[in-house]
Design a protein around this motif. Structure first.
Motif, PDB file in Angstrom:
ATOM      1  N   ARG A   1       0.846  -1.202   0.000  1.00 43.30           N
ATOM      2  CA  ARG A   1       0.000   0.000   0.000  1.00 43.30           C
ATOM      3  C   ARG A   1       0.881   1.253   0.000  1.00 43.30           C
ATOM      4  NH1 ARG A   1      -5.137   0.405   1.193  1.00 43.30           N
ATOM      5  NH2 ARG A   1      -5.153  -1.559   2.364  1.00 43.30           N
ATOM      6  N   PRO A   2       0.806   2.088  -1.028  1.00 46.81           N
ATOM      7  CA  PRO A   2       1.639   3.296  -1.082  1.00 46.81           C
ATOM      8  C   PRO A   2       1.231   4.304  -0.008  1.00 46.81           C
ATOM      9  CG  PRO A   2       0.744   2.735  -3.253  1.00 46.81           C
ATOM     10  CD  PRO A   2       0.004   1.920  -2.242  1.00 46.81           C
ATOM     11  N   LEU A   3       2.163   5.131   0.383  1.00 50.14           N
ATOM     12  CA  LEU A   3       1.860   6.184   1.350  1.00 50.14           C
ATOM     13  C   LEU A   3       0.748   7.094   0.839  1.00 50.14           C
ATOM     14  CD1 LEU A   3       5.464   7.220   2.473  1.00 50.14           C
ATOM     15  CD2 LEU A   3       3.672   6.410   3.993  1.00 50.14           C
ATOM     16  N   ALA A   4       0.831   7.439  -0.428  1.00 51.94           N
ATOM     17  CA  ALA A   4      -0.135   8.390  -0.994  1.00 51.94           C
ATOM     18  C   ALA A   4      -1.555   7.840  -1.016  1.00 51.94           C
ATOM     19  CB  ALA A   4       0.293   8.789  -2.404  1.00 51.94           C
ATOM     20  N   ASP A   5      -1.710   6.508  -1.006  1.00 49.62           N
ATOM     21  CA  ASP A   5      -3.043   5.894  -1.064  1.00 49.62           C
ATOM     22  C   ASP A   5      -3.559   5.470   0.306  1.00 49.62           C
ATOM     23  OD1 ASP A   5      -2.897   6.214  -3.767  1.00 49.62           O
ATOM     24  OD2 ASP A   5      -2.319   4.132  -4.198  1.00 49.62           O
ATOM     25  N   THR A   6      -2.798   5.720   1.351  1.00 46.16           N
ATOM     26  CA  THR A   6      -3.195   5.308   2.699  1.00 46.16           C
ATOM     27  C   THR A   6      -4.243   6.266   3.251  1.00 46.16           C
ATOM     28  OG1 THR A   6      -1.010   4.364   3.114  1.00 46.16           O
ATOM     29  CG2 THR A   6      -2.385   4.821   5.029  1.00 46.16           C
ATOM     30  N   THR A   7      -5.296   5.708   3.835  1.00 43.99           N
ATOM     31  CA  THR A   7      -6.386   6.518   4.374  1.00 43.99           C
ATOM     32  C   THR A   7      -6.410   6.421   5.893  1.00 43.99           C
ATOM     33  OG1 THR A   7      -8.003   4.711   4.328  1.00 43.99           O
ATOM     34  CG2 THR A   7      -7.743   6.034   2.308  1.00 43.99           C
ATOM     35  N   LEU A   8      -7.201   7.289   6.500  1.00 50.17           N
ATOM     36  CA  LEU A   8      -7.379   7.257   7.950  1.00 50.17           C
ATOM     37  C   LEU A   8      -7.952   5.915   8.387  1.00 50.17           C
ATOM     38  CD1 LEU A   8      -7.487   8.571  10.765  1.00 50.17           C
ATOM     39  CD2 LEU A   8      -9.685   9.594  10.120  1.00 50.17           C
ATOM     40  N   ALA A   9      -8.879   5.367   7.615  1.00 48.89           N
ATOM     41  CA  ALA A   9      -9.489   4.079   7.955  1.00 48.89           C
ATOM     42  C   ALA A   9      -8.436   2.961   7.948  1.00 48.89           C
ATOM     43  CB  ALA A   9     -10.608   3.754   6.963  1.00 48.89           C
ATOM     44  N   ASP A  10      -7.497   3.029   6.997  1.00 49.14           N
ATOM     45  CA  ASP A  10      -6.422   2.025   6.955  1.00 49.14           C
ATOM     46  C   ASP A  10      -5.604   2.056   8.238  1.00 49.14           C
ATOM     47  OD1 ASP A  10      -7.146   1.323   4.351  1.00 49.14           O
ATOM     48  OD2 ASP A  10      -5.806   2.811   3.469  1.00 49.14           O
ATOM     49  N   LEU A  11      -5.269   3.238   8.677  1.00 52.27           N
ATOM     50  CA  LEU A  11      -4.438   3.389   9.871  1.00 52.27           C
ATOM     51  C   LEU A  11      -5.200   2.999  11.136  1.00 52.27           C
ATOM     52  CD1 LEU A  11      -2.781   6.732   8.800  1.00 52.27           C
ATOM     53  CD2 LEU A  11      -1.597   4.555   9.097  1.00 52.27           C
ATOM     54  N   GLN A  12      -6.481   3.328  11.182  1.00 54.84           N
ATOM     55  CA  GLN A  12      -7.297   2.930  12.334  1.00 54.84           C
ATOM     56  C   GLN A  12      -7.429   1.408  12.405  1.00 54.84           C
ATOM     57  OE1 GLN A  12     -10.783   5.287  11.424  1.00 54.84           O
ATOM     58  NE2 GLN A  12     -10.255   6.835  12.965  1.00 54.84           N
ATOM     59  N   ASP A  13      -7.544   0.773  11.255  1.00 54.56           N
ATOM     60  CA  ASP A  13      -7.611  -0.684  11.210  1.00 54.56           C
ATOM     61  C   ASP A  13      -6.301  -1.294  11.706  1.00 54.56           C
ATOM     62  OD1 ASP A  13      -8.839  -3.271  10.218  1.00 54.56           O
ATOM     63  OD2 ASP A  13      -7.017  -3.219   9.008  1.00 54.56           O
ATOM     64  N   PHE A  14      -5.182  -0.692  11.333  1.00 48.11           N
ATOM     65  CA  PHE A  14      -3.875  -1.161  11.790  1.00 48.11           C
ATOM     66  C   PHE A  14      -3.740  -1.002  13.294  1.00 48.11           C
ATOM     67  CE2 PHE A  14       0.743  -0.001  12.414  1.00 48.11           C
ATOM     68  CZ  PHE A  14       1.227  -1.300  12.315  1.00 48.11           C
ATOM     69  N   GLN A  15      -4.162   0.140  13.811  1.00 49.97           N
ATOM     70  CA  GLN A  15      -4.089   0.379  15.252  1.00 49.97           C
ATOM     71  C   GLN A  15      -4.938  -0.635  16.026  1.00 49.97           C
ATOM     72  OE1 GLN A  15      -6.026   3.954  16.820  1.00 49.97           O
ATOM     73  NE2 GLN A  15      -4.172   4.414  18.008  1.00 49.97           N
ATOM     74  N   ALA A  16      -6.131  -0.924  15.511  1.00 54.45           N
ATOM     75  CA  ALA A  16      -7.008  -1.898  16.160  1.00 54.45           C
ATOM     76  C   ALA A  16      -6.397  -3.299  16.137  1.00 54.45           C
ATOM     77  CB  ALA A  16      -8.367  -1.896  15.482  1.00 54.45           C
ATOM     78  N   ALA A  17      -5.743  -3.649  15.033  1.00 58.31           N
ATOM     79  CA  ALA A  17      -5.107  -4.965  14.937  1.00 58.31           C
ATOM     80  C   ALA A  17      -3.955  -5.075  15.927  1.00 58.31           C
ATOM     81  CB  ALA A  17      -4.609  -5.201  13.516  1.00 58.31           C
ATOM     82  N   LEU A  18      -3.186  -4.009  16.077  1.00 60.20           N
ATOM     83  CA  LEU A  18      -2.088  -4.021  17.047  1.00 60.20           C
ATOM     84  C   LEU A  18      -2.614  -4.166  18.473  1.00 60.20           C
ATOM     85  CD1 LEU A  18       0.232  -1.142  15.737  1.00 60.20           C
ATOM     86  CD2 LEU A  18       0.658  -3.595  15.605  1.00 60.20           C
TER      87      LEU A  18
END
Length: 336
Positions: free
Chosen positions: A91-108
């Motif tokens: 996933r490129p930096l430019a295509d990363t969304t807030l939802a992507d990061l929130q999903d990552f945080q929840a998985a961690l």
């Protein structure tokens, strides 16, 4: 054929001819328009320079990691980036969304403690902020990510109090440590309050063991800040005994048998074994010696400002947390 417009270039004009033109020949509106164009061109050129010719995410990450002064921070950031890549491969930096990061945080959060999750997200905030600042991405989705609530945050007095070794525990750890390198390292951490990364980076040329005022110099502390720390007589004698006869100035003070740098995780593992031998049933780390140094020094009457300078804290408020974290309400003993 492309749609790119061709710009004709006129013959060079003699500057003297321009200087001789009367000012009235250039209307004020045209002057203002020319000034605005110049400003816009300067802005575009500045933005282009800020990109630093970064053409890919890999190049940006390499620049980001090189900018980290501390080797420990660099290693931590690299681990956080690799974890993110494993979660969202390709996933490129430019295509990363807030939802992507929130999903990552929840998985961690399903596998790690809040402090560990917050550390990883802080690393991602750093790289996304740099990418946005340099114009590599148009917006920073990570700016909207908040830390998870962390009741055990080490900066709070209640959590810190659980990480302070008693004087008896420190004595037992030193007694159970292997003579030589391990004993010297633990005594160094306790007597100087150094971070373990600072201690492991020390070279013999950073120590002044022969002068009237023995010192060690931390060249690269947290945030790239250096400081000079006075050594106790006990620590000086211990380091003199540890120093090989053929020691070279740039040789590591705490090294492996092969002369290689001692890894932080090895220091951690070794201390856990020592704690078990000492009968200390707590999940301690080398950083606990730093907490003990601050607490015991304040107990002994050391000024808070002196402790702050020894530890290399940027703010007096950080050091003052130890005042509230110490166990035992003995202030009544100081009253008539």
């Amino acid at each position: 054929m492309t749609d790119t417009a061709l710009v004709s270039v006129s013959e060079p004009v003699d500057q003297t001819e321009i200087d001789e033109l009367p000012a009235s020949n250039v209307p004020p509106e045209a002057q203002r328009a020319a000034a605005l164009v110049a400003i816009e061109l300067d802005r575009i050129q500045q933005a282009a320079r800020n990109v630093d010719r970064i053409a890919s995410d890999l190049e940006l990450i390499a620049v980001w990691l090189r900018n980290q002064v501390s080797a420990h921070t660099r290693s931590s950031y690299e681990f956080a980036w690799n974890t993110w890549q494993a979660h969202s491969p390709g996933r490129p930096l430019a295509d990363t969304t807030l939802a992507d990061l929130q999903d990552f945080q929840a998985a961690l959060a399903q596998e790690r403690k809040p402090g560990s999750v917050n550390t990883m997200m802080s690393a991602l905030r750093s790289v996304f902020a740099m990418a946005h600042r340099k114009g590599y991405i148009r917006s920073n989705p990570c700016a909207e990510i908040n830390d998870l609530p962390n009741p055990n945050r080490s900066g709070t007095a209640s959590a810190l109090s659980r990480r302070i070794l008693t004087r008896t525990e420190v004595a037992r750890l030193l007694e159970a440590a292997r003579p030589g390198r391990d004993f010297a390292l633990y005594l160094m951490l306790y007597h100087t309050g150094c971070r373990v990364s600072e201690a492991l980076a020390l070279r013999w040329e950073d120590l002044n063991l022969e002068g009237l005022l023995p010192t060690l110099t931390v060249l690269q502390g947290k945030g790239g800040k250096g400081r000079v720390i006075r050594l106790s007589e006990r620590l000086r004698e211990t380091l003199i005994e540890l120093r090989p006869q053929d020691a070279v100035p740039d040789g590591l003070v705490f090294a492996t048998r092969t002369g290689r740098p001692m890894a932080r995780n090895n220091a951690w593992t070794s201390l856990r074994r020592v704690a078990r031998r000492a009968g200390i049933d707590r999940d301690i780390s080398p950083h606990w010696f730093r907490h003990a140094h601050a607490s015991h020094a304040l107990d002994g009457g050391a000024p808070v400002q002196s402790v702050k300078e020894t530890l290399g804290h940027a703010s007096l408020a950080t050091t003052s947390v130890y005042v509230h974290a110490r166990n035992g309400g003995d202030s009544g003993l100081w009253l008539d």
